[in-house]
Enzyme design. Structure first.
Site, PDB file in Angstrom:
ATOM      1  N   GLU A   1       0.839  -1.196   0.000  1.00  0.00           N
ATOM      2  CA  GLU A   1       0.000   0.000   0.000  1.00  0.00           C
ATOM      3  C   GLU A   1       0.873   1.244   0.000  1.00  0.00           C
ATOM      4  O   GLU A   1       2.077   1.165   0.312  1.00  0.00           O
ATOM      5  CB  GLU A   1      -0.909   0.006   1.233  1.00  0.00           C
ATOM      6  CG  GLU A   1      -1.883  -1.154   1.273  1.00  0.00           C
ATOM      7  CD  GLU A   1      -2.864  -1.082   2.427  1.00  0.00           C
ATOM      8  OE1 GLU A   1      -3.707  -1.978   2.521  1.00  0.00           O
ATOM      9  OE2 GLU A   1      -2.774  -0.121   3.236  1.00  0.00           O
TER      10      GLU A   1
ATOM     11  N   GLU B   1       9.158  -8.371  -2.450  1.00  0.00           N
ATOM     12  CA  GLU B   1       9.003  -9.548  -1.586  1.00  0.00           C
ATOM     13  C   GLU B   1       9.955  -9.521  -0.388  1.00  0.00           C
ATOM     14  O   GLU B   1      10.507 -10.535   0.021  1.00  0.00           O
ATOM     15  CB  GLU B   1       9.159 -10.850  -2.390  1.00  0.00           C
ATOM     16  CG  GLU B   1       8.018 -11.063  -3.370  1.00  0.00           C
ATOM     17  CD  GLU B   1       8.050 -12.417  -4.034  1.00  0.00           C
ATOM     18  OE1 GLU B   1       8.307 -13.424  -3.349  1.00  0.00           O
ATOM     19  OE2 GLU B   1       7.815 -12.470  -5.252  1.00  0.00           O
TER      20      GLU B   1
ATOM     21  N   GLY C   1      32.167   0.499 -22.808  1.00  0.00           N
ATOM     22  CA  GLY C   1      31.084   1.362 -23.272  1.00  0.00           C
ATOM     23  C   GLY C   1      29.875   0.594 -23.759  1.00  0.00           C
ATOM     24  O   GLY C   1      28.725   1.042 -23.587  1.00  0.00           O
TER      25      GLY C   1
ATOM     26  N   ARG D   1      10.034 -16.529  -1.694  1.00  0.00           N
ATOM     27  CA  ARG D   1      11.253 -15.729  -1.551  1.00  0.00           C
ATOM     28  C   ARG D   1      12.468 -16.457  -2.117  1.00  0.00           C
ATOM     29  O   ARG D   1      13.341 -15.839  -2.721  1.00  0.00           O
ATOM     30  CB  ARG D   1      11.481 -15.366  -0.085  1.00  0.00           C
ATOM     31  CG  ARG D   1      10.817 -14.078   0.311  1.00  0.00           C
ATOM     32  CD  ARG D   1      11.085 -13.657   1.722  1.00  0.00           C
ATOM     33  NE  ARG D   1      10.425 -12.376   1.973  1.00  0.00           N
ATOM     34  CZ  ARG D   1      10.037 -11.959   3.168  1.00  0.00           C
ATOM     35  NH1 ARG D   1      10.255 -12.727   4.234  1.00  0.00           N
ATOM     36  NH2 ARG D   1       9.457 -10.787   3.313  1.00  0.00           N
TER      37      ARG D   1
END
Length: 378
Positions: free
Chosen positions: A127, A362, A339, A241
């Site tokens: 949230e 997570e 590069g 996980r």
């Protein structure tokens, strides 16, 4: 070809070795896909993974168990070929993880669809004011109208905007903090659910900010029991996980492959880069970090598959080390490309963008350190 010697480790059975070989062959023929339209790419990947049978591993039917070693092998293999393919697979598993572990027979009808690639899943936990602190969830679910009425917001929701169904964690108030949360199954076409904004990130994935305004769900939408939402969410993360670490491992293996090709072909002062001792030192460090990560990941997966109720410490160690190590491996691969390493469209440049989020979602790296420390301190 990436190193496959780890498949001979005692963590694996013949079925795991066969799975890894079959998926690698499939991925070689079907990946990577065009990422130009991310939504379309994800929808196509879910359909393709479903048609190939790979999504059957993303969830568990009645009487089945999630095989975490298979989940990790699939994520590692897909990530090595295409980060978006790994994302598409992972979200079918994470999105329906609560249903796999705690869902009713009615709710498992959605699981059958996500495992077939016929529906896309999302997991709505984070949230705006509660990311790592799940106990601070403020989205409310109150009993009413023969079921539940939900109001609140969720942000950084993977598959937000394209998912057909979400598992959502909301506060039902049985007790303060973590003990007052519950999990619900929320079809995406439910009135009152809307996409506030689509969120663009450095490695394009479908993410969204969602709002729920007077969303009405039937009693059958409750997953498990009221008040068990935190336990359900943590149980899902306990399984998945380790797989985040596996995805990081896949990225790291691909980075090492690209670095090896580079240092063998690139010449400086008449000799290949690979002949320089300092470069050899970098390659050794990369290989060491990859093997150490793999050991932690597949230990955690093996322990869970042996029937451990929780593997919070092992999974936290696997995710923390593997994601941090992969960041270092990929950074060195970029450095060895010079590069070209920061040129858009080069593989290691894409890996550099892909890996960063894995140290956050997570459970951010510092959260994993807290989990590990608390398990040691008792």
């Amino acid at each position: 070809m990436s190193d496959e010697s780890f498949l001979s480790w005692p963590f694996f059975e013949d079925r795991h070795r066969a799975l890894a070989a079959a998926l690698d062959a499939w991925a070689g023929e079907n990946l990577p896909v065009d990422h130009g339209d991310v939504d379309a790419a994800c929808k196509g990947l879910v359909a393709g993974l479903g048609a190939g049978g790979w999504l059957q591993h993303s969830g568990a039917g009645i009487g089945e168990k999630l095989d975490v070693r298979s989940l990790c092998l699939i994520r590692e293999t897909l990530a090595r070929h295409d980060g978006l393919a790994d994302f598409a697979f992972a979200m079918q598993g994470l999105g329906m993880g609560a249903v796999s572990l705690f869902g009713s027979d009615v709710q498992r009808a959605w699981l059958a669809r996500t495992r077939a690639g016929a529906a896309i899943a999302g997991f709505a936990l984070t949230e705006p004011a509660s990311g790592s602190d799940v106990a601070a969830t403020s989205t409310l679910a109150v009993r009413g109208q023969g079921g539940w009425v939900l109001n609140g917001e969720k942000i950084y929701i993977s598959n937000g905007g394209i998912a057909d169904v979400y598992v959502i964690i909301a506060r039902t108030g049985e007790a303060p903090g973590a003990k007052g949360l519950s999990a619900f199954l929320l079809p995406a076409d439910t009135p009152g659910l809307r996409v506030v904004e689509r969120i663009e990130v450095i490695a394009p994935h479908p993410l969204a900010h969602l709002a729920l305004q007077d969303v009405i769900l039937p009693e059958t939408a409750l997953i498990g029991r009221a008040g068990d939402g935190f336990k359900i969410a943590m149980s899902v993360l306990d399984v998945f996980r380790s797989t985040v670490g596996a995805a990081a491992l896949g990225f790291a293996r691909r980075a090492l492959d690209e670095a090896l090709a580079r240092v063998k072909s690139r010449r400086i002062q008449g000799a290949a880069l690979a002949e320089l001792q300092i470069v050899q030192g970098h390659i050794a460090d990369m290989a060491l970090q990859i093997d150490a990560a793999a050991l932690l990941i597949y230990r955690a997966a093996w322990v869970k598959d042996q029937g451990a109720a929780r593997v919070s410490r092992e999974a936290a160690m696997a995710k923390l080390y593997a994601t941090e190590a992969a960041q270092k491996v990929i950074d060195m691969a970029v450095q060895l490309h010079g590069g070209d390493g920061v040129r858009h469209g080069v593989v290691v440049e894409a890996l550099y963008r892909e890996i960063r989020a894995l140290r956050i979602y997570e459970g951010a790296s510092d959260v994993q350190r807290v989990v590990i420390a608390r398990s040691i301190l008792g």
